[in-house]
Design a protein around this motif. Structure first.
Motif, mmCIF file in Angstrom:
data_model
loop_
_atom_site.group_PDB
_atom_site.id
_atom_site.type_symbol
_atom_site.label_atom_id
_atom_site.label_comp_id
_atom_site.label_asym_id
_atom_site.label_seq_id
_atom_site.Cartn_x
_atom_site.Cartn_y
_atom_site.Cartn_z
ATOM 1 N N PHE A 454 31.722 7.988 27.656
ATOM 2 C CA PHE A 454 31.963 6.704 26.996
ATOM 3 C C PHE A 454 32.928 6.867 25.830
ATOM 4 O O PHE A 454 33.847 6.056 25.655
ATOM 5 N N ASN A 455 32.761 7.905 25.022
ATOM 6 C CA ASN A 455 33.659 8.129 23.882
ATOM 7 C C ASN A 455 35.082 8.430 24.336
ATOM 8 O O ASN A 455 36.044 8.110 23.623
ATOM 9 N N SER A 456 35.226 9.036 25.507
ATOM 10 C CA SER A 456 36.573 9.366 25.991
ATOM 11 C C SER A 456 37.356 8.127 26.409
ATOM 12 O O SER A 456 38.598 8.164 26.512
ATOM 13 N N LEU A 457 36.662 7.008 26.646
ATOM 14 C CA LEU A 457 37.344 5.797 27.109
ATOM 15 C C LEU A 457 38.149 5.117 26.006
ATOM 16 O O LEU A 457 38.975 4.239 26.298
ATOM 17 N N PHE A 458 37.928 5.492 24.754
ATOM 18 C CA PHE A 458 38.761 4.956 23.677
ATOM 19 C C PHE A 458 40.231 5.289 23.915
ATOM 20 O O PHE A 458 41.124 4.496 23.606
ATOM 21 N N GLN A 459 40.486 6.467 24.475
ATOM 22 C CA GLN A 459 41.875 6.866 24.758
ATOM 23 C C GLN A 459 42.480 5.994 25.859
ATOM 24 O O GLN A 459 43.671 5.679 25.821
ATOM 25 N N GLU A 460 41.662 5.596 26.848
ATOM 26 C CA GLU A 460 42.153 4.713 27.909
ATOM 27 C C GLU A 460 42.587 3.366 27.332
ATOM 28 O O GLU A 460 43.623 2.803 27.714
ATOM 29 N N ASN A 532 39.362 1.767 14.360
ATOM 30 C CA ASN A 532 38.184 1.609 13.515
ATOM 31 C C ASN A 532 36.891 1.823 14.307
ATOM 32 O O ASN A 532 35.966 2.500 13.847
ATOM 33 N N ASP A 533 36.825 1.259 15.527
ATOM 34 C CA ASP A 533 35.632 1.434 16.358
ATOM 35 C C ASP A 533 35.459 2.885 16.790
ATOM 36 O O ASP A 533 34.340 3.398 16.849
ATOM 37 N N GLN A 534 36.580 3.539 17.091
ATOM 38 C CA GLN A 534 36.508 4.941 17.506
ATOM 39 C C GLN A 534 36.011 5.828 16.361
ATOM 40 O O GLN A 534 35.281 6.795 16.581
ATOM 41 N N ARG A 535 36.361 5.467 15.152
ATOM 42 C CA ARG A 535 35.953 6.251 13.986
ATOM 43 C C ARG A 535 34.527 5.921 13.541
ATOM 44 O O ARG A 535 33.762 6.825 13.171
ATOM 45 N N ASN A 536 34.162 4.651 13.606
ATOM 46 C CA ASN A 536 32.884 4.221 13.023
ATOM 47 C C ASN A 536 31.787 3.891 14.025
ATOM 48 O O ASN A 536 30.616 3.886 13.663
ATOM 49 N N HIS A 537 32.156 3.623 15.293
ATOM 50 C CA HIS A 537 31.138 3.181 16.255
ATOM 51 C C HIS A 537 31.185 3.927 17.583
ATOM 52 O O HIS A 537 31.036 3.316 18.644
ATOM 53 N N PRO A 538 31.360 5.239 17.573
ATOM 54 C CA PRO A 538 31.276 5.967 18.841
ATOM 55 C C PRO A 538 29.812 6.201 19.224
ATOM 56 O O PRO A 538 28.902 5.865 18.458
ATOM 57 N N PHE A 539 29.588 6.758 20.397
ATOM 58 C CA PHE A 539 28.230 7.147 20.769
ATOM 59 C C PHE A 539 27.858 8.400 19.982
ATOM 60 O O PHE A 539 28.569 9.402 20.013
#
Length: 573
Positions: A454-460, A532-539
């Motif tokens: 799930f965290n890797s999908l930020f790059q997508e 911001n979400d990738q930094r503050n709201h990852p799994f």
């Protein structure tokens, strides 16, 4: 004084949504809707003795945008259920009749005529019977330990539900006897599992409010017409529970509530909500039979089984199965919810992807009309929703897995002690230990893998947005050629978007420049929100962001430790 009163009255919102009760002396707001409460000082203690009603709780649930985990409530209800299952059973009603009260006992299904009450009573009876046999007759404690381990799992699952409740909701459970429908709405096995129309609205609404989005902009316009069947299904998607959503759509626009509701219902069709029930049942049978089979295999020649022994074996199986079934369903619910997240994430990517890309799920709606800024804003809402849809329910599974992770660490330490011969187990105990360890290892590892995925999908997301931005930067560079020299681009994608732009700008170079800049700015805003979400709201688990690199490092580290332990065992042997 009159001027102040006029100013206060102007705070009343459209259609009377906000009701201000003003003290004529100091003009303090004592009863304000949740969205405006933070503007005032906290006066919540003034209403703590007010009557709790189901209608009030429903309003509170509507305004409760962010779910929180309450450890105090978790341990309180864990204590209640462990006491009931292992020791007291229906006697709980006599001991706790005054405080916390019989209403809570009934709402926890500790007495009454509900199906859940009967199941919990069976677990208590079989627990007591087996505890009596093992502690006072057979002298073998291994099986009763497994039984209590299974019961503890069930108690943890139930306590996780109450840990996500508000104080008002807990007061409701302690003061009002709930109808079955109201009770089931809070369970993961009913409305959440089936994604009822109430859930489809409530969880989208909460997600939009958590991220401070303007709900009136929650609508999509697609670059090509929808298929007639898809259009019909979207419009037929039932979003009840709250009809006035404040979204006005044009003929070529679709409400975000219904589009996302359609996608979630489609997911439920492809991956049926009962798909993991049979698997959970089989796993529960296996873990329940392992100790019995091992016991018979190792001790069949030492003892003669009598009628009481068969009763003990049967009751042990029934109680262990019932308890582990609830736990394993919860394990798989975590996987199922992750699968839904991935499904929504890939649909969200399909909406914005301009370069053909095939994901593991089919594309169910067309690409967005990216020339429409409102569609880009709605896409940002959808992207945020994919991460925290059902936050309250996700918090339960994440809290459950956080506790299971502690057991996972304990099993690793125990296994190392066994390898190094600091702890000695007989064959029966070793089989029990391995059966538990294998299950915990498998579930925990897969859950962490899904979190890292799930965290890797930020790059997508970032790549998809950069693709959109690059196309409009090309337009910006080539605008004079496209408009003044009437040169057509060779790329179908560029040609398609240029035609959309020309319809709205009437060959006005200034308008084209302004519109392109607006879209690029919207894409940049999306990129900043994504960062911001990738930094503050990852799994995260225990505050640690789970990534594939972290998991690889953990595997390498554990492999090194186990290799060293086995080497030491071999040397001493």
């Amino acid at each position: 004084m009159e001027e102040q009163q006029v100013q206060v009255q102007q705070l009343r919102s459209f259609k009377g949504r906000i009701s201000l009760i003003i003290d004529d002396q100091n003009f303090q707001a004592n009863n304000v809707e949740d969205e405006e409460k933070y503007l005032y000082e906290d006066r919540s203690w003034e209403n703590q003795f007010n009557d709790i009603t189901i209608e009030g709780i429903r309003k509170d649930e509507l305004q409760r945008y962010k779910a929180e985990w309450n450890w105090g409530l978790f341990f309180e209800f864990l204590f209640y259920h462990l006491c009931y299952y292992i020791f007291l059973g229906p006697l709980m009603n006599l001991i706790f009749w005054y405080k916390p009260g019989m209403t809570l006992m009934r709402n926890m299904k500790f007495y009454g005529f509900a199906e859940t009450t009967g199941l919990q009573t069976i677990i208590w009876v079989t627990s007591v019977v087996n505890g009596w046999f093992y502690l006072f007759f057979t002298g073998k404690y291994e099986e009763i330990v497994l039984l209590w381990y299974a019961i503890s799992f069930r108690a943890v699952v139930i306590a996780a539900k109450y840990a996500t409740f508000t104080e008002q909701k807990i007061k409701l459970y302690k003061t009002v006897e709930l109808e079955t429908k109201t009770f089931r709405f809070d369970l993961m096995m009913f409305d959440w599992r089936f994604q009822s129309s109430q859930i489809l609205f409530l969880e989208q609404y909460r997600s939009l409010k958590r991220n401070q989005f303007e709900i009136s902009q929650y609508k999509f316009e697609f670059i090509v017409p929808l298929h007639q069947e898809t259009m019909k299904k979207i419009k037929e998607t039932e979003i009840t529970y709250f009809n006035d959503m404040g979204i006005i759509t044009q003929p070529n626009e679709y409400s975000g509530y219904q589009v996302i509701g359609f996608l979630i219902k489609k997911f439920q069709e492809i991956y049926h909500e009962d798909s993991f029930m049979l698997q959970s049942s089989i796993e529960s049978v296996i873990i329940s039979l392992v100790p019995l089979a091992a016991n018979l295999y190792f001790y069949i020649n030492e003892v003669t089984l009598g009628p009481l022994d068969y009763i003990r074996i049967i009751t042990n199986f029934i109680s262990t199965y019932n308890s582990m079934m609830g736990a394993y369903i919860f394990f798989h619910m975590g996987f199922y919810d992750f699968k839904r997240k991935f499904f929504l994430t890939y649909q969200c990517l399909y909406m914005i992807k301009l370069i053909p890309h095939k994901y593991e799920y089919p594309k169910l709606v067309p690409t967005l009309n990216i020339n429409n800024k409102e569609s880009l804003q709605a896409w940002a809402m959808f992207r945020s929703l994919t991460a925290d849809y059902g936050q309250c329910f996700n918090l339960r599974t994440q809290g459950f897995y956080s506790l299971v992770f502690l057991g996972f660490i304990f099993l690793i330490i125990m296994s190392l002690l066994i390898i190094l011969d600091y702890v000695v187990l007989n064959q029966f105990q070793l089989i029990l230990f391995c059966s538990i360890a294998i299950y915990i290892l498998a579930f925990m590892s897969y859950y962490l893998y899904l979190g890292a995925k799930f965290n890797s999908l930020f790059q997508e997301y970032e790549m998809a947005l950069q693709e959109v931005k690059s196309i409009y930067l090309d337009f910006l560079r080539m605008k004079e050629s496209y408009i003044l020299q009437n040169i057509e681009p060779q790329s179908y994608l560029h040609k398609n978007f240029l035609n959309f732009l020309k319809k709205s700008i009437n060959n006005d170079l200034t308008k084209m420049d302004s519109q392109i800049q607006d879209i690029i700015q919207e894409v940049d805003d999306n990129l900043r929100m994504l960062e911001n979400d990738q930094r503050n709201h990852p799994f995260r688990l225990y505050g640690i962001t789970i990534t594939f690199n972290l998991l690889k490092s953990a595997v390498v580290g554990l492999s090194t430790i186990y290799s060293y332990a086995i080497q030491q065992r071999t040397m001493f042997t």
